[in-house]
Design a protein around this motif. Structure first.
Motif, PDB file in Angstrom:
ATOM      1  N   THR A 269     -14.071 -11.467 -35.095  1.00 56.63           N
ATOM      2  CA  THR A 269     -15.297 -12.249 -35.081  1.00 56.63           C
ATOM      3  C   THR A 269     -16.513 -11.322 -35.012  1.00 56.63           C
ATOM      4  O   THR A 269     -16.421 -10.173 -34.575  1.00 56.63           O
ATOM      5  CB  THR A 269     -15.316 -13.223 -33.895  1.00 56.63           C
ATOM      6  OG1 THR A 269     -15.200 -12.473 -32.676  1.00 56.63           O
ATOM      7  CG2 THR A 269     -14.173 -14.217 -33.987  1.00 56.63           C
TER       8      THR A 269
ATOM      9  N   ASP B 131      -8.519 -10.807 -30.982  1.00 59.77           N
ATOM     10  CA  ASP B 131      -9.822 -10.740 -31.646  1.00 59.77           C
ATOM     11  C   ASP B 131     -10.406  -9.344 -31.399  1.00 59.77           C
ATOM     12  O   ASP B 131     -10.793  -9.029 -30.274  1.00 59.77           O
ATOM     13  CB  ASP B 131     -10.694 -11.845 -31.063  1.00 59.77           C
ATOM     14  CG  ASP B 131     -12.095 -11.928 -31.648  1.00 59.77           C
ATOM     15  OD1 ASP B 131     -12.426 -11.106 -32.520  1.00 59.77           O
ATOM     16  OD2 ASP B 131     -12.847 -12.824 -31.225  1.00 59.77           O
TER      17      ASP B 131
ATOM     18  N   ASP C  19      -4.802 -15.540 -29.951  1.00 59.65           N
ATOM     19  CA  ASP C  19      -5.888 -15.027 -30.799  1.00 59.65           C
ATOM     20  C   ASP C  19      -6.264 -13.616 -30.373  1.00 59.65           C
ATOM     21  O   ASP C  19      -7.129 -13.439 -29.511  1.00 59.65           O
ATOM     22  CB  ASP C  19      -7.130 -15.919 -30.697  1.00 59.65           C
ATOM     23  CG  ASP C  19      -6.920 -17.316 -31.232  1.00 59.65           C
ATOM     24  OD1 ASP C  19      -6.056 -18.019 -30.689  1.00 59.65           O
ATOM     25  OD2 ASP C  19      -7.618 -17.708 -32.182  1.00 59.65           O
TER      26      ASP C  19
ATOM     27  N   LYS D 270      -7.874 -11.731 -35.728  1.00 57.08           N
ATOM     28  CA  LYS D 270      -9.200 -11.907 -36.324  1.00 57.08           C
ATOM     29  C   LYS D 270     -10.184 -10.866 -35.824  1.00 57.08           C
ATOM     30  O   LYS D 270      -9.911 -10.112 -34.875  1.00 57.08           O
ATOM     31  CB  LYS D 270      -9.730 -13.304 -36.027  1.00 57.08           C
ATOM     32  CG  LYS D 270      -9.860 -13.638 -34.541  1.00 57.08           C
ATOM     33  CD  LYS D 270     -10.417 -15.032 -34.337  1.00 57.08           C
ATOM     34  CE  LYS D 270      -9.504 -16.098 -34.893  1.00 57.08           C
ATOM     35  NZ  LYS D 270     -10.077 -17.453 -34.828  1.00 57.08           N
TER      36      LYS D 270
ATOM     37  N   ALA E 149     -10.179 -10.814 -26.452  1.00 56.22           N
ATOM     38  CA  ALA E 149     -11.296 -10.295 -27.240  1.00 56.22           C
ATOM     39  C   ALA E 149     -11.598  -8.857 -26.823  1.00 56.22           C
ATOM     40  O   ALA E 149     -11.914  -8.604 -25.660  1.00 56.22           O
ATOM     41  CB  ALA E 149     -12.535 -11.166 -27.042  1.00 56.22           C
TER      42      ALA E 149
END
Length: 460
Positions: free
Chosen positions: A238, A214, A212, A236, A187
């Motif tokens: 978020t 992010d 993932d 992605k 992230a």
């Protein structure tokens, strides 16, 4: 200090000190798979962070709670080493409670390996990191013994990793095994290399995504083998991460093999920020519910996407909607390509634009159509699918007959299945070989269905 095995002289020179190894056995770890080694491993990490170097996990089984990785530390698992999550809530790191900013969008649950606001972290070696998903998943026999539906979940299940705002992150060679939730969640990370790892998860496990990225920037994922129930790789943006770290961009995925009962590569569904400059190339996807899927839901735009040289197959798994039992449903019905821009159920947010997508040399056996579904309020634009080689052939007991746009107001609904379906798409070209095998010729009878499209050309 007997705890440090130096490869070079300890002269005080930082470059030489960075060659130090810190063996977790010297800090009290026991490789019997029974004794908790959390304190010993964390002590080795903390000591290593003062000089830079490697925390060495030798062959053996090491049960541990959550570990905080630090800057300038390489966590190295030697061949035969297993780092095993305890799965106990009190042992995991509650990363959501420490999050600076607005809430975590339901992203609580704790994690096993954690880092935040660090740099120069490496996770390496030919050992295994075990998330013990088998102890939180169970089979409810919801599909009358067919065993294709997602497993059910019992109890607490943490992420295997949560790595936030790490600059210069490398993950190489390691095997992640049986994740209970997301496996490698990065992230807001920058300058990331994921090289030659294996992710071997239960392919009926819900939410056990592979990788993932992010809201990350400058990421290379190459030479990986990924098996998962949920998306193999999902790019992605978020909401909380976009607020802190901005858009997700500049991601290269190359030379991977991917198996998922969801998408091999998904871009979205979470699109609170922009996602751009993504390349996927030279990959094999096998027995996936979808090959490549791109989703816009939350306002961010998705643009400049290049996908080329992909081979393998997509197929449909059990609906999972069993009368009187209400089982969960896999997403996807065997589409080789799936683009979707529509509102979430109950949301007033207008999806951002999907535009500038080029795919070429996609060679797949599939069970449902190339699906491109926009809306009047959210058209899909500038899509070019070139040199496609798609064979529609039955591979499962399930015949085509429904579109699956969940999560959205449209949800899952019956629809005629053509080779190519496009709705509210402006600027579309499709070329190549689009063939229907005899096994599906009674079901897929149209080459194309176009609804509210402009400037669309599908080669006959």
């Amino acid at each position: 200090d007997r705890r440090c095995a130096c490869k070079g002289k300890q002269t005080g020179d930082r470059k030489e000190r960075q060659n130090m190894d810190y063996n977790i056995l010297d800090y009290g770890a026991v490789g019997d798979g029974v004794k908790k080694c959390t304190e010993a491993i964390q002590a080795a990490v903390d000591a290593c962070s003062k000089t830079g170097g490697r925390v060495v996990v030798p062959a053996g089984k090491y049960l541990s709670g959550g570990i905080r990785l630090r800057s300038d530390v390489e966590l190295h698992l030697e061949n035969g080493a297993e780092l095993i999550s305890t799965l106990e809530k009190e042992d995991m790191i509650d990363f959501a409670s420490e999050f600076e900013g607005e809430g975590m969008d339901g992203m609580d649950g704790g994690c096993f390996l954690f880092a935040r606001h660090e740099k120069n972290i490496i996770i390496s070696g030919y050992g295994k990191i075990d998330g013990r998903g088998r102890e939180v998943f169970y089979d409810g026999d919801v599909d009358n013994g067919f065993h294709e539906c997602p497993l059910f979940v019992k109890g607490f299940r943490p992420r295997t990793t949560y790595l936030e705002d790490v600059e210069n992150l490398t993950v190489r060679d390691i095997t992640f095994y049986d994740a209970a939730f997301w496996t490698l969640h990065m992230a807001g990370c920058r300058n990331v290399m994921v090289d030659g790892i294996r992710i071997l998860n239960d392919d009926r496990g819900p939410n056990n995504d592979g990788i993932d990225p992010d809201c990350c920037k400058n990421v290379v994922i190459r030479g990986c083998i990924i098996e998962a129930g949920d998306d193999a790789i999902v790019v992605k943006a978020t909401g909380p991460m976009h607020e802190k770290y901005g858009d997700c961009e500049n991601i290269v995925i190359q030379g991977c093999t991917m198996h998922s009962r969801d998408s091999a590569l998904k871009i979205g569904t979470e699109t609170w920020g922009n996602i751009r400059n993504i390349i996927l190339s030279d990959c094999v996807v096998w027995d996936c519910s979808r090959g490549v899927s791109i989703w816009s839901r939350d306002g961010g735009t998705i643009s400049d996407i290049t996908i080329h040289h992909v081979t393998g197959n997509t197929r449909r798994y059990a609906d999972g909607v069993i009368p009187g039992q209400g089982a969960p449903r896999w997403w996807g019905k065997g589409e080789p390509v799936f683009l979707s821009s529509t509102k979430r159920r109950g949301s007033d947010r207008i999806p951002g634009k999907i535009s500038g997508v080029v795919m070429d040399h996609i060679h797949l056996r599939s069970e449902s159509c190339i699906f491109l579904g926009g809306e009047d309020y959210a058209p899909i634009e500038d899509i070019h699918l070139e040199n496609m080689d798609i064979l529609w052939i039955q591979q499962s007991p399930h015949l085509p007959g429904v579109f699956d746009e969940q999560p959205s107001e449209r949800d899952v609904y019956a629809h005629e299945i053509p080779c190519v379906y496009a709705r509210s798409v402006n600027g579309l070209t499709v070329s190549g070989r689009l063939r229907v095998d005899d096994s599906l010729s009674d079901v897929i009878q149209k080459k194309q269905i176009l609804e509210n499209c402009e400037d669309a050309e599908i080669e006959e």
